[in-house]
Design a protein around this motif. Structure first.
Motif, short mmCIF file in Angstrom:
data_model
loop_
_atom_site.label_atom_id
_atom_site.label_comp_id
_atom_site.label_asym_id
_atom_site.label_seq_id
_atom_site.Cartn_x
_atom_site.Cartn_y
_atom_site.Cartn_z
N ALA A 69 0.83 -1.18 -0.11
CA ALA A 69 0.11 0.05 -0.02
C ALA A 69 0.74 1.23 0.15
O ALA A 69 2.13 1.20 0.52
CB ALA A 69 -0.97 0.06 1.12
N LEU A 70 0.32 2.35 -0.65
CA LEU A 70 1.16 3.70 -0.71
C LEU A 70 0.11 4.53 0.39
O LEU A 70 -1.02 4.81 0.29
CB LEU A 70 1.10 4.03 -2.05
N VAL A 71 0.72 4.94 1.42
CA VAL A 71 0.15 5.62 2.44
C VAL A 71 0.79 6.79 2.90
O VAL A 71 1.91 7.10 2.42
CB VAL A 71 0.10 4.87 3.86
N GLU A 72 0.28 8.01 3.61
CA GLU A 72 0.63 8.94 4.07
C GLU A 72 0.97 8.55 5.64
O GLU A 72 0.35 8.06 6.29
CB GLU A 72 -0.23 10.01 4.18
N VAL A 73 2.29 9.13 5.89
CA VAL A 73 2.81 9.01 7.37
C VAL A 73 3.02 10.53 7.97
O VAL A 73 3.81 11.09 7.27
CB VAL A 73 3.69 8.02 7.32
N LYS A 74 2.55 10.78 9.01
CA LYS A 74 2.98 11.85 9.57
C LYS A 74 4.19 11.58 10.47
O LYS A 74 4.21 10.72 11.45
CB LYS A 74 1.76 12.56 10.69
N ILE A 75 5.29 12.42 10.41
CA ILE A 75 6.42 12.12 10.85
C ILE A 75 6.63 12.65 12.32
O ILE A 75 6.21 13.91 12.46
CB ILE A 75 7.75 12.50 9.95
N GLU A 76 6.80 12.16 13.40
CA GLU A 76 7.15 12.42 14.66
C GLU A 76 8.33 12.42 15.10
O GLU A 76 8.79 13.15 16.21
CB GLU A 76 6.06 11.61 15.45
N ARG A 77 9.25 11.56 14.58
CA ARG A 77 10.50 11.24 15.27
C ARG A 77 11.42 11.16 14.07
O ARG A 77 11.28 10.71 12.98
CB ARG A 77 10.62 10.02 16.11
N ALA A 78 12.95 11.52 14.34
CA ALA A 78 13.86 11.41 13.41
C ALA A 78 15.24 10.86 14.14
O ALA A 78 15.52 11.30 15.28
CB ALA A 78 14.17 12.49 12.52
N SER A 79 15.82 9.74 13.45
CA SER A 79 17.26 9.47 14.05
C SER A 79 18.10 9.68 12.87
O SER A 79 17.75 10.10 11.56
CB SER A 79 17.32 8.15 14.57
N ALA A 80 19.41 9.32 12.85
CA ALA A 80 20.44 9.60 11.76
C ALA A 80 20.10 8.49 10.43
O ALA A 80 20.23 8.87 9.55
CB ALA A 80 21.88 9.42 12.17
N SER A 81 19.41 7.77 10.96
CA SER A 81 19.28 6.64 9.98
C SER A 81 17.81 6.18 9.61
O SER A 81 17.54 5.60 8.79
CB SER A 81 19.89 5.17 10.27
N SER A 82 16.81 6.68 10.33
CA SER A 82 15.36 6.41 9.99
C SER A 82 14.42 7.50 10.67
O SER A 82 14.97 8.40 11.41
CB SER A 82 14.92 5.28 10.43
N LEU A 83 13.16 7.24 10.23
CA LEU A 83 12.03 8.39 10.57
C LEU A 83 10.98 7.45 11.39
O LEU A 83 10.90 6.28 10.90
CB LEU A 83 11.35 9.06 9.39
N GLY A 84 10.18 8.24 12.10
CA GLY A 84 9.28 7.37 12.84
C GLY A 84 7.93 8.17 12.74
O GLY A 84 7.95 9.46 12.69
N GLY A 85 6.67 7.49 12.85
CA GLY A 85 5.73 8.38 12.64
C GLY A 85 4.21 7.58 12.79
O GLY A 85 4.41 6.18 13.21
N VAL A 86 3.27 8.09 12.42
CA VAL A 86 1.75 7.75 12.50
C VAL A 86 1.09 7.46 11.08
O VAL A 86 1.24 8.37 10.42
CB VAL A 86 1.01 8.32 13.51
N GLN A 87 0.66 6.59 10.87
CA GLN A 87 -0.29 6.22 9.64
C GLN A 87 -1.34 7.33 9.26
O GLN A 87 -2.10 7.62 10.31
CB GLN A 87 -0.92 4.85 9.45
N GLY A 88 -1.46 7.81 7.99
CA GLY A 88 -2.57 8.93 7.72
C GLY A 88 -3.39 8.22 6.75
O GLY A 88 -3.74 7.10 6.65
N ARG A 89 -3.47 9.06 5.81
CA ARG A 89 -4.57 8.71 4.77
C ARG A 89 -3.96 7.56 3.72
O ARG A 89 -2.70 7.33 3.59
CB ARG A 89 -4.67 10.09 3.75
N MET A 90 -4.83 6.60 3.32
CA MET A 90 -4.37 5.78 2.34
C MET A 90 -4.53 6.28 0.98
O MET A 90 -5.43 6.93 0.37
CB MET A 90 -5.50 4.38 2.55
N LEU A 91 -3.27 6.34 0.27
CA LEU A 91 -3.04 6.84 -1.14
C LEU A 91 -3.39 5.76 -2.34
O LEU A 91 -4.13 6.52 -3.17
CB LEU A 91 -1.82 7.43 -1.16
N SER A 92 -3.05 4.78 -2.02
CA SER A 92 -3.46 3.67 -2.90
C SER A 92 -3.09 2.32 -2.29
O SER A 92 -2.28 2.07 -1.77
CB SER A 92 -2.48 3.95 -4.38
N PRO A 93 -4.33 1.57 -2.61
CA PRO A 93 -4.22 0.24 -1.69
C PRO A 93 -3.26 -0.73 -2.41
O PRO A 93 -2.71 -0.43 -3.61
CB PRO A 93 -5.76 -0.55 -1.93
#
Ligand code: SAH
Ligand code: SF4
Ligand code: F3S
Length: 459
Positions: A418-442
Protein backbone atom coordinates in the motif's frame (compact mmCIF):
# COMPACT_ATOMS: atom_id res chain seq x y z
CA UNK A 1 11.54 -35.84 -0.26
CA UNK A 2 13.18 -33.19 -2.37
CA UNK A 3 16.72 -32.11 -1.67
CA UNK A 4 17.24 -28.83 0.13
CA UNK A 5 19.52 -25.90 -0.63
CA UNK A 6 20.76 -22.96 1.39
CA UNK A 7 22.37 -19.88 -0.17
CA UNK A 8 24.50 -17.47 1.87
CA UNK A 9 24.74 -14.12 0.08
CA UNK A 10 27.50 -11.55 0.58
CA UNK A 11 28.03 -8.26 -1.23
CA UNK A 12 26.01 -5.88 -3.35
CA UNK A 13 22.59 -5.76 -5.03
CA UNK A 14 24.04 -7.62 -8.00
CA UNK A 15 24.69 -10.59 -5.77
CA UNK A 16 21.32 -10.34 -4.03
CA UNK A 17 19.67 -10.54 -7.43
CA UNK A 18 22.00 -13.30 -8.66
CA UNK A 19 21.01 -15.33 -5.61
CA UNK A 20 17.40 -15.27 -6.81
CA UNK A 21 18.50 -16.57 -10.21
CA UNK A 22 20.56 -19.31 -8.50
CA UNK A 23 17.54 -20.36 -6.45
CA UNK A 24 15.49 -20.62 -9.66
CA UNK A 25 18.18 -22.76 -11.33
CA UNK A 26 18.24 -25.04 -8.28
CA UNK A 27 14.45 -25.30 -8.11
CA UNK A 28 14.42 -26.34 -11.78
CA UNK A 29 16.33 -29.50 -10.82
CA UNK A 30 14.19 -30.38 -7.83
CA UNK A 31 15.81 -28.55 -4.93
CA UNK A 32 13.69 -26.73 -2.31
CA UNK A 33 14.89 -23.87 -0.10
CA UNK A 34 15.70 -24.28 3.58
CA UNK A 35 16.44 -21.52 6.08
CA UNK A 36 18.50 -23.92 8.20
CA UNK A 37 21.90 -24.64 6.70
CA UNK A 38 22.38 -27.64 9.00
CA UNK A 39 19.55 -29.42 7.16
CA UNK A 40 20.79 -28.52 3.68
CA UNK A 41 21.95 -31.02 1.06
CA UNK A 42 23.56 -28.21 -0.89
CA UNK A 43 25.14 -25.03 0.47
CA UNK A 44 26.08 -22.24 -1.93
CA UNK A 45 28.07 -19.15 -0.96
CA UNK A 46 27.49 -16.18 -3.24
CA UNK A 47 30.62 -14.22 -2.48
CA UNK A 48 31.99 -10.66 -2.63
CA UNK A 49 35.61 -9.62 -3.21
CA UNK A 50 35.28 -5.85 -2.89
CA UNK A 51 37.23 -5.63 0.39
CA UNK A 52 39.43 -8.08 2.25
CA UNK A 53 36.92 -8.21 5.10
CA UNK A 54 34.19 -9.57 2.83
CA UNK A 55 36.54 -12.29 1.67
CA UNK A 56 37.56 -13.15 5.24
CA UNK A 57 33.90 -13.42 6.28
CA UNK A 58 33.27 -15.83 3.45
CA UNK A 59 36.23 -18.03 4.44
CA UNK A 60 35.02 -18.25 8.04
CA UNK A 61 31.50 -19.12 6.83
CA UNK A 62 33.03 -21.78 4.61
CA UNK A 63 34.70 -23.24 7.70
CA UNK A 64 31.29 -23.53 9.42
CA UNK A 65 29.71 -25.21 6.43
CA UNK A 66 32.51 -27.79 6.37
CA UNK A 67 30.84 -29.36 9.42
CA UNK A 68 27.64 -29.92 7.42
CA UNK A 69 29.69 -31.66 4.76
CA UNK A 70 31.24 -33.88 7.44
CA UNK A 71 27.96 -34.63 9.24
CA UNK A 72 25.58 -35.18 6.33
CA UNK A 73 27.58 -35.07 3.13
CA UNK A 74 26.16 -31.77 1.90
CA UNK A 75 27.56 -30.47 -1.37
CA UNK A 76 29.33 -27.12 -1.06
CA UNK A 77 29.55 -24.62 -3.93
CA UNK A 78 31.19 -21.20 -4.09
CA UNK A 79 29.85 -18.64 -6.57
CA UNK A 80 30.10 -14.87 -7.05
CA UNK A 81 33.09 -12.57 -7.21
CA UNK A 82 35.60 -14.47 -5.02
CA UNK A 83 34.87 -17.58 -7.10
CA UNK A 84 35.62 -15.64 -10.28
CA UNK A 85 38.77 -14.18 -8.77
CA UNK A 86 40.24 -17.29 -7.12
CA UNK A 87 38.93 -20.01 -9.45
CA UNK A 88 40.57 -23.42 -8.73
CA UNK A 89 42.63 -21.91 -5.90
CA UNK A 90 39.46 -22.15 -3.81
CA UNK A 91 39.40 -25.92 -4.34
CA UNK A 92 43.04 -26.13 -3.23
CA UNK A 93 42.52 -23.96 -0.17
CA UNK A 94 39.27 -25.62 0.95
CA UNK A 95 39.29 -29.31 0.03
CA UNK A 96 35.65 -29.71 1.09
CA UNK A 97 34.41 -27.38 -1.67
CA UNK A 98 32.78 -29.36 -4.50
CA UNK A 99 32.39 -26.66 -7.13
CA UNK A 100 33.31 -23.09 -7.96
CA UNK A 101 31.28 -21.03 -10.44
CA UNK A 102 31.50 -17.41 -11.60
CA UNK A 103 28.68 -14.89 -12.03
CA UNK A 104 28.27 -15.82 -15.71
CA UNK A 105 27.82 -19.52 -14.88
CA UNK A 106 24.66 -19.29 -12.78
CA UNK A 107 22.60 -20.77 -15.62
CA UNK A 108 24.99 -23.74 -15.72
CA UNK A 109 24.21 -24.78 -12.13
CA UNK A 110 22.05 -27.79 -13.15
CA UNK A 111 24.84 -29.22 -15.34
CA UNK A 112 27.49 -28.46 -12.72
CA UNK A 113 25.47 -30.34 -10.10
CA UNK A 114 25.02 -33.27 -12.44
CA UNK A 115 28.76 -33.54 -12.98
CA UNK A 116 29.52 -33.17 -9.28
CA UNK A 117 26.81 -35.66 -8.23
CA UNK A 118 27.09 -38.31 -10.92
CA UNK A 119 30.64 -38.11 -12.16
CA UNK A 120 32.05 -37.38 -8.70
CA UNK A 121 34.31 -34.65 -10.00
CA UNK A 122 35.05 -31.21 -8.60
CA UNK A 123 34.08 -28.50 -11.08
CA UNK A 124 35.36 -25.00 -11.79
CA UNK A 125 33.20 -22.98 -14.21
CA UNK A 126 34.43 -19.39 -14.41
CA UNK A 127 34.28 -18.67 -18.12
CA UNK A 128 33.16 -15.18 -19.06
CA UNK A 129 30.82 -14.27 -21.87
CA UNK A 130 32.00 -10.74 -22.55
CA UNK A 131 29.86 -9.95 -25.56
CA UNK A 132 26.32 -9.24 -26.65
CA UNK A 133 25.93 -13.01 -26.97
CA UNK A 134 25.59 -13.19 -23.22
CA UNK A 135 22.03 -14.13 -22.29
CA UNK A 136 20.95 -12.61 -19.00
CA UNK A 137 19.08 -15.15 -16.86
CA UNK A 138 15.36 -14.42 -17.12
CA UNK A 139 13.75 -13.92 -13.72
CA UNK A 140 10.83 -16.11 -12.72
CA UNK A 141 8.39 -13.51 -11.39
CA UNK A 142 6.99 -16.09 -8.93
CA UNK A 143 10.24 -15.77 -6.96
CA UNK A 144 9.26 -12.16 -6.26
CA UNK A 145 5.66 -12.82 -5.26
CA UNK A 146 5.22 -11.22 -1.84
CA UNK A 147 7.71 -8.46 -2.51
CA UNK A 148 6.86 -4.80 -2.94
CA UNK A 149 10.21 -3.81 -4.37
CA UNK A 150 12.59 -5.77 -6.57
CA UNK A 151 15.90 -5.45 -8.41
CA UNK A 152 16.08 -5.81 -12.17
CA UNK A 153 19.47 -6.38 -13.78
CA UNK A 154 20.07 -4.13 -16.79
CA UNK A 155 23.78 -4.67 -17.34
CA UNK A 156 26.77 -6.59 -16.10
CA UNK A 157 30.48 -5.85 -15.77
CA UNK A 158 32.33 -2.56 -15.66
CA UNK A 159 34.58 -0.88 -18.24
CA UNK A 160 35.97 1.71 -15.83
CA UNK A 161 39.42 1.39 -14.37
CA UNK A 162 39.17 2.74 -10.83
CA UNK A 163 42.56 1.99 -9.31
CA UNK A 164 41.20 0.44 -6.10
CA UNK A 165 38.48 -1.74 -7.56
CA UNK A 166 38.34 -5.46 -8.15
CA UNK A 167 34.97 -5.47 -9.95
CA UNK A 168 36.34 -5.25 -13.53
CA UNK A 169 38.36 -8.37 -12.69
CA UNK A 170 35.44 -10.28 -11.19
CA UNK A 171 32.60 -9.19 -13.48
CA UNK A 172 34.37 -8.54 -16.77
CA UNK A 173 33.47 -6.09 -19.51
CA UNK A 174 30.19 -4.21 -19.68
CA UNK A 175 27.35 -5.97 -21.43
CA UNK A 176 23.88 -4.39 -21.50
CA UNK A 177 20.68 -6.37 -21.40
CA UNK A 178 18.32 -5.64 -24.32
CA UNK A 179 15.75 -3.10 -23.17
CA UNK A 180 12.79 -5.19 -24.31
CA UNK A 181 13.91 -7.98 -21.96
CA UNK A 182 14.19 -5.49 -19.10
CA UNK A 183 10.72 -4.08 -19.76
CA UNK A 184 9.26 -7.57 -20.06
CA UNK A 185 10.72 -8.50 -16.69
CA UNK A 186 9.38 -5.34 -15.07
CA UNK A 187 5.90 -6.06 -16.48
CA UNK A 188 5.97 -9.63 -15.17
CA UNK A 189 7.04 -8.39 -11.74
CA UNK A 190 4.20 -5.88 -11.47
CA UNK A 191 1.73 -8.68 -12.17
CA UNK A 192 2.77 -10.42 -8.93
CA UNK A 193 2.43 -7.20 -6.91
CA UNK A 194 5.83 -5.49 -7.20
CA UNK A 195 5.33 -1.69 -7.25
CA UNK A 196 8.89 -0.41 -7.15
CA UNK A 197 11.84 -1.58 -9.23
CA UNK A 198 15.52 -0.75 -8.94
CA UNK A 199 17.44 -1.07 -12.18
CA UNK A 200 20.87 -2.38 -11.31
CA UNK A 201 24.34 -2.58 -12.82
CA UNK A 202 27.83 -1.47 -11.74
CA UNK A 203 27.71 1.47 -14.08
CA UNK A 204 24.14 2.02 -15.24
CA UNK A 205 24.77 5.41 -16.84
CA UNK A 206 26.68 3.78 -19.65
CA UNK A 207 23.80 1.41 -20.49
CA UNK A 208 23.72 0.48 -24.19
CA UNK A 209 20.86 -1.99 -24.51
CA UNK A 210 19.17 -0.36 -27.51
CA UNK A 211 18.07 2.88 -25.87
CA UNK A 212 19.87 5.31 -23.56
CA UNK A 213 19.75 4.86 -19.82
CA UNK A 214 17.52 7.93 -19.43
CA UNK A 215 15.08 6.46 -21.98
CA UNK A 216 15.27 3.11 -20.17
CA UNK A 217 14.15 4.82 -16.95
CA UNK A 218 11.32 6.68 -18.71
CA UNK A 219 10.10 3.52 -20.43
CA UNK A 220 10.20 1.59 -17.14
CA UNK A 221 8.01 4.26 -15.52
CA UNK A 222 5.38 3.63 -18.20
CA UNK A 223 5.00 -0.07 -17.43
CA UNK A 224 1.50 -0.47 -15.91
CA UNK A 225 1.68 -1.01 -12.15
CA UNK A 226 5.05 0.67 -11.67
CA UNK A 227 4.84 3.27 -8.92
CA UNK A 228 8.51 4.13 -8.40
CA UNK A 229 11.71 3.50 -10.32
CA UNK A 230 15.15 3.57 -8.72
CA UNK A 231 18.59 2.68 -10.04
CA UNK A 232 22.10 1.99 -8.86
CA UNK A 233 25.05 2.51 -9.36
CA UNK A 234 26.17 5.51 -11.39
CA UNK A 235 29.60 6.86 -12.13
CA UNK A 236 29.68 10.67 -11.89
CA UNK A 237 31.55 11.04 -15.21
CA UNK A 238 28.60 9.96 -17.30
CA UNK A 239 25.77 11.62 -15.47
CA UNK A 240 24.23 12.99 -18.64
CA UNK A 241 22.04 16.03 -19.24
CA UNK A 242 19.46 13.63 -20.63
CA UNK A 243 19.33 11.81 -17.30
CA UNK A 244 19.00 15.06 -15.37
CA UNK A 245 16.16 16.04 -17.75
CA UNK A 246 14.42 12.70 -17.08
CA UNK A 247 14.33 13.55 -13.37
CA UNK A 248 12.63 16.81 -14.27
CA UNK A 249 9.84 15.35 -16.37
CA UNK A 250 9.02 12.01 -14.74
CA UNK A 251 7.94 12.07 -11.06
CA UNK A 252 7.96 8.26 -10.90
CA UNK A 253 11.75 8.33 -11.09
CA UNK A 254 12.30 8.34 -7.34
CA UNK A 255 14.09 11.45 -6.07
CA UNK A 256 17.18 9.67 -4.80
CA UNK A 257 20.57 9.60 -6.46
CA UNK A 258 23.45 7.47 -5.22
CA UNK A 259 26.48 9.16 -6.70
CA UNK A 260 29.73 7.71 -5.34
CA UNK A 261 32.42 10.39 -5.08
CA UNK A 262 35.12 8.30 -3.29
CA UNK A 263 37.24 11.26 -2.12
CA UNK A 264 37.13 15.04 -1.70
CA UNK A 265 40.70 15.53 -2.87
CA UNK A 266 41.51 16.04 -6.55
CA UNK A 267 44.96 14.48 -6.05
CA UNK A 268 43.44 11.34 -4.59
CA UNK A 269 40.72 11.23 -7.27
CA UNK A 270 43.41 11.39 -9.93
CA UNK A 271 45.34 8.50 -8.42
CA UNK A 272 42.04 6.63 -8.08
CA UNK A 273 41.51 7.23 -11.83
CA UNK A 274 38.05 8.61 -11.25
CA UNK A 275 38.43 11.16 -14.06
CA UNK A 276 36.47 14.04 -12.52
CA UNK A 277 37.43 16.81 -10.13
CA UNK A 278 35.59 17.75 -6.98
CA UNK A 279 34.44 20.97 -8.67
CA UNK A 280 33.04 19.04 -11.66
CA UNK A 281 31.30 16.62 -9.33
CA UNK A 282 29.70 19.44 -7.33
CA UNK A 283 28.65 21.20 -10.50
CA UNK A 284 26.79 18.08 -11.70
CA UNK A 285 25.23 17.67 -8.29
CA UNK A 286 24.01 21.27 -8.40
CA UNK A 287 22.40 20.71 -11.82
CA UNK A 288 20.70 17.58 -10.54
CA UNK A 289 19.37 19.42 -7.50
CA UNK A 290 18.16 22.29 -9.66
CA UNK A 291 16.24 19.80 -11.81
CA UNK A 292 14.72 18.02 -8.82
CA UNK A 293 14.94 20.13 -5.67
CA UNK A 294 13.55 17.39 -3.41
CA UNK A 295 16.23 14.87 -4.43
CA UNK A 296 18.14 12.97 -1.74
CA UNK A 297 21.79 12.31 -2.54
CA UNK A 298 23.97 9.58 -1.08
CA UNK A 299 27.54 8.61 -1.82
CA UNK A 300 30.40 6.16 -1.24
CA UNK A 301 33.74 7.24 0.19
CA UNK A 302 37.03 5.42 0.64
CA UNK A 303 39.38 6.72 3.34
CA UNK A 304 43.07 5.92 3.56
CA UNK A 305 43.67 5.37 -0.15
CA UNK A 306 47.47 5.08 -0.73
CA UNK A 307 49.11 8.48 -0.39
CA UNK A 308 46.07 10.14 1.27
CA UNK A 309 47.43 12.89 3.54
CA UNK A 310 45.67 14.55 6.45
CA UNK A 311 45.06 17.54 4.15
CA UNK A 312 43.48 15.25 1.50
CA UNK A 313 41.26 13.72 4.13
CA UNK A 314 40.17 17.13 5.39
CA UNK A 315 39.03 17.89 1.85
CA UNK A 316 36.78 14.82 2.07
CA UNK A 317 35.32 16.25 5.29
CA UNK A 318 34.80 19.60 3.54
CA UNK A 319 33.10 17.92 0.58
CA UNK A 320 30.84 16.00 2.95
CA UNK A 321 29.78 19.31 4.51
CA UNK A 322 29.39 21.06 1.13
CA UNK A 323 27.44 18.28 -0.60
CA UNK A 324 25.14 17.76 2.39
CA UNK A 325 24.67 14.09 1.69
CA UNK A 326 21.59 12.43 3.08
CA UNK A 327 23.78 9.44 3.79
CA UNK A 328 27.05 7.89 2.82
CA UNK A 329 28.68 4.48 2.83
CA UNK A 330 32.28 4.92 3.85
CA UNK A 331 35.00 2.32 3.99
CA UNK A 332 38.67 2.05 4.83
CA UNK A 333 40.73 1.32 1.76
CA UNK A 334 41.47 -2.35 1.26
CA UNK A 335 44.20 -3.43 -1.16
CA UNK A 336 42.80 -5.84 -3.74
CA UNK A 337 44.52 -8.29 -6.06
CA UNK A 338 45.36 -7.20 -9.62
CA UNK A 339 44.40 -3.55 -9.02
CA UNK A 340 46.53 -0.59 -10.11
CA UNK A 341 46.58 0.79 -6.57
CA UNK A 342 48.11 -2.42 -5.25
CA UNK A 343 50.99 -2.11 -7.71
CA UNK A 344 51.57 1.54 -6.82
CA UNK A 345 51.07 1.23 -3.07
CA UNK A 346 54.75 1.35 -2.15
CA UNK A 347 55.36 4.38 -4.37
CA UNK A 348 52.32 6.34 -3.15
CA UNK A 349 52.66 5.36 0.52
CA UNK A 350 50.45 3.08 2.56
CA UNK A 351 48.27 4.82 5.17
CA UNK A 352 48.65 2.99 8.50
CA UNK A 353 45.58 1.01 9.55
CA UNK A 354 45.00 2.97 12.81
CA UNK A 355 45.05 6.22 10.86
CA UNK A 356 42.53 4.88 8.33
CA UNK A 357 40.21 3.80 11.15
CA UNK A 358 40.59 7.12 12.96
CA UNK A 359 39.71 9.03 9.75
CA UNK A 360 36.74 6.77 9.10
CA UNK A 361 35.41 7.45 12.61
CA UNK A 362 35.68 11.21 12.10
CA UNK A 363 33.99 11.05 8.71
CA UNK A 364 31.18 8.85 9.96
CA UNK A 365 30.56 11.10 12.98
CA UNK A 366 30.29 14.11 10.66
CA UNK A 367 27.91 12.31 8.28
CA UNK A 368 25.79 11.14 11.20
CA UNK A 369 25.35 14.75 12.32
CA UNK A 370 24.36 15.83 8.78
CA UNK A 371 21.99 12.89 8.28
CA UNK A 372 20.30 13.64 11.61
CA UNK A 373 19.99 17.30 10.68
CA UNK A 374 18.41 16.50 7.31
CA UNK A 375 16.16 13.78 8.70
CA UNK A 376 14.98 16.09 11.51
CA UNK A 377 13.68 18.57 8.92
CA UNK A 378 10.98 15.99 8.16
CA UNK A 379 9.48 16.01 11.65
CA UNK A 380 5.97 17.44 11.44
CA UNK A 381 5.70 16.73 7.71
CA UNK A 382 3.39 14.22 6.06
CA UNK A 383 5.29 11.93 3.71
CA UNK A 384 4.26 9.35 1.14
CA UNK A 385 5.41 5.87 2.18
CA UNK A 386 5.39 2.64 0.20
CA UNK A 387 4.76 -0.04 2.82
CA UNK A 388 7.15 -2.99 2.67
CA UNK A 389 5.88 -4.95 5.67
CA UNK A 390 6.34 -5.25 9.41
CA UNK A 391 8.98 -3.12 11.07
CA UNK A 392 12.22 -5.03 11.55
CA UNK A 393 12.68 -3.71 15.08
CA UNK A 394 9.08 -3.91 16.29
CA UNK A 395 6.72 -6.43 14.67
CA UNK A 396 3.69 -4.45 15.91
CA UNK A 397 4.66 -1.52 13.67
CA UNK A 398 4.94 -1.10 9.90
CA UNK A 399 7.92 -0.30 7.77
CA UNK A 400 8.30 1.42 4.40
CA UNK A 401 10.25 4.02 2.46
CA UNK A 402 9.71 7.56 1.25
CA UNK A 403 10.41 8.47 -2.40
CA UNK A 404 13.82 9.75 -1.16
CA UNK A 405 14.52 6.22 0.13
CA UNK A 406 14.27 7.22 3.79
CA UNK A 407 13.26 4.37 6.04
CA UNK A 408 10.07 5.00 8.04
CA UNK A 409 8.78 2.88 10.93
CA UNK A 410 5.22 3.78 11.84
CA UNK A 411 2.12 2.87 13.83
CA UNK A 412 -0.59 1.69 11.48
CA UNK A 413 -2.12 -1.30 9.78
CA UNK A 414 -1.55 -0.66 6.07
CA UNK A 415 -0.62 -3.87 4.29
CA UNK A 416 2.62 -4.37 2.37
CA UNK A 417 2.24 -2.87 -1.10
CA UNK A 418 0.00 0.00 0.00
CA UNK A 419 0.97 3.60 -0.54
CA UNK A 420 0.08 5.66 2.54
CA UNK A 421 0.72 9.01 4.11
CA UNK A 422 2.68 9.00 7.34
CA UNK A 423 2.87 11.92 9.75
CA UNK A 424 6.49 12.09 10.88
CA UNK A 425 7.02 12.51 14.62
CA UNK A 426 10.63 11.39 15.20
CA UNK A 427 13.93 11.30 13.38
CA UNK A 428 17.26 9.59 13.93
CA UNK A 429 20.31 9.66 11.66
CA UNK A 430 19.17 6.48 9.94
CA UNK A 431 15.37 6.49 9.98
CA UNK A 432 12.11 8.31 10.62
CA UNK A 433 9.19 7.37 12.87
CA UNK A 434 5.53 8.35 12.70
CA UNK A 435 1.85 7.53 12.50
CA UNK A 436 -0.12 6.34 9.49
CA UNK A 437 -2.53 8.78 7.89
CA UNK A 438 -4.50 8.70 4.64
CA UNK A 439 -4.40 5.68 2.33
CA UNK A 440 -3.19 6.92 -1.06
CA UNK A 441 -3.51 3.67 -2.97
CA UNK A 442 -4.20 0.15 -1.72
CA UNK A 443 -1.90 -2.82 -2.30
CA UNK A 444 -2.52 -4.27 -5.80
CA UNK A 445 -2.42 -7.86 -4.54
CA UNK A 446 -2.64 -9.40 -1.10
CA UNK A 447 0.83 -10.10 0.17
CA UNK A 448 1.49 -12.85 2.66
CA UNK A 449 3.82 -11.28 5.17
CA UNK A 450 5.47 -14.43 6.39
CA UNK A 451 9.21 -13.83 6.24
CA UNK A 452 10.01 -14.02 2.54
CA UNK A 453 13.30 -15.31 1.14
CA UNK A 454 14.09 -17.66 3.95
CA UNK A 455 17.02 -18.87 1.89
CA UNK A 456 18.51 -15.41 1.61
CA UNK A 457 21.04 -14.40 4.20
CA UNK A 458 22.70 -11.12 3.29
CA UNK A 459 26.04 -10.49 4.99
N1 SAH B 1 30.14 0.61 -9.30
C1 SAH B 1 30.06 1.38 -8.15
C2 SAH B 1 30.81 0.87 -6.98
C3 SAH B 1 30.69 -0.53 -6.60
S1 SAH B 1 31.65 -1.01 -5.26
C4 SAH B 1 30.58 2.76 -8.46
O1 SAH B 1 31.46 2.93 -9.24
O2 SAH B 1 30.10 3.66 -7.86
C5 SAH B 1 30.91 -0.13 -3.94
C6 SAH B 1 31.83 0.76 -3.18
O3 SAH B 1 32.84 -0.01 -2.53
C7 SAH B 1 32.64 1.74 -4.02
O4 SAH B 1 31.91 2.85 -4.39
C8 SAH B 1 33.79 2.08 -3.11
O5 SAH B 1 33.48 3.15 -2.27
C9 SAH B 1 33.94 0.81 -2.26
N2 SAH B 1 35.16 0.09 -2.63
C10 SAH B 1 35.46 -0.46 -3.82
N3 SAH B 1 36.71 -0.99 -3.79
C11 SAH B 1 37.18 -0.77 -2.54
C12 SAH B 1 38.43 -1.06 -1.90
N4 SAH B 1 39.41 -1.67 -2.55
N5 SAH B 1 38.57 -0.70 -0.61
C13 SAH B 1 37.58 -0.06 0.06
N6 SAH B 1 36.40 0.24 -0.51
C14 SAH B 1 36.19 -0.09 -1.80
FE1 SF4 C 1 34.63 -0.43 -9.56
FE2 SF4 C 1 34.93 1.95 -10.61
FE3 SF4 C 1 33.63 0.07 -11.95
FE4 SF4 C 1 32.53 1.15 -9.80
S1 SF4 C 1 33.01 2.21 -11.70
S2 SF4 C 1 32.63 -1.02 -10.29
S3 SF4 C 1 34.28 1.51 -8.48
S4 SF4 C 1 35.80 0.05 -11.45
FE1 F3S D 1 31.17 -7.48 -4.24
FE2 F3S D 1 31.14 -8.44 -6.64
FE3 F3S D 1 29.25 -6.80 -5.87
S1 F3S D 1 32.93 -7.78 -5.56
S2 F3S D 1 30.31 -5.50 -4.41
S3 F3S D 1 29.62 -8.79 -5.06
S4 F3S D 1 30.11 -6.97 -7.91
Amino acid sequence: MSKRYFIHTFGCQMNVNDTLRMSEALKSVGYAATADFERADLIVLNTCAIREKAEDKMHSALGRYRQVKLSRGALIGVGGCVAQQEKSKLLERSPWVDFVFGPDAIGNLPQILERVGQDRVRVVDTAWVDSEEYVFPRADAETSRGKVTEFVTIMKGCDNVCAFCVVPHTRGREVSRPFVDVLDEVARLTRVGVREVTLIGQNVNSYLGGISFAQMLLRTCEVPGVERVRFTTSHPHDLSDELIEAFKVQPKIAPHFHLPVQSGSDDVLKRMRRDYTVAEYLERLARLRAARPDIAVTTDIIVGFPGETEADFEKTLQLTEAAKYDGQFSFVYSARPKTAALLKEAEWGVVPHEQKVERLDRLQALQKRISLELNSQNVGKTLEVLVEGRSKTDAARRFGRTPQNRTVNFDGDAPAGALVEVKIERASASSLGGVQGRMLSPAPVKIDEAPADAELCVA
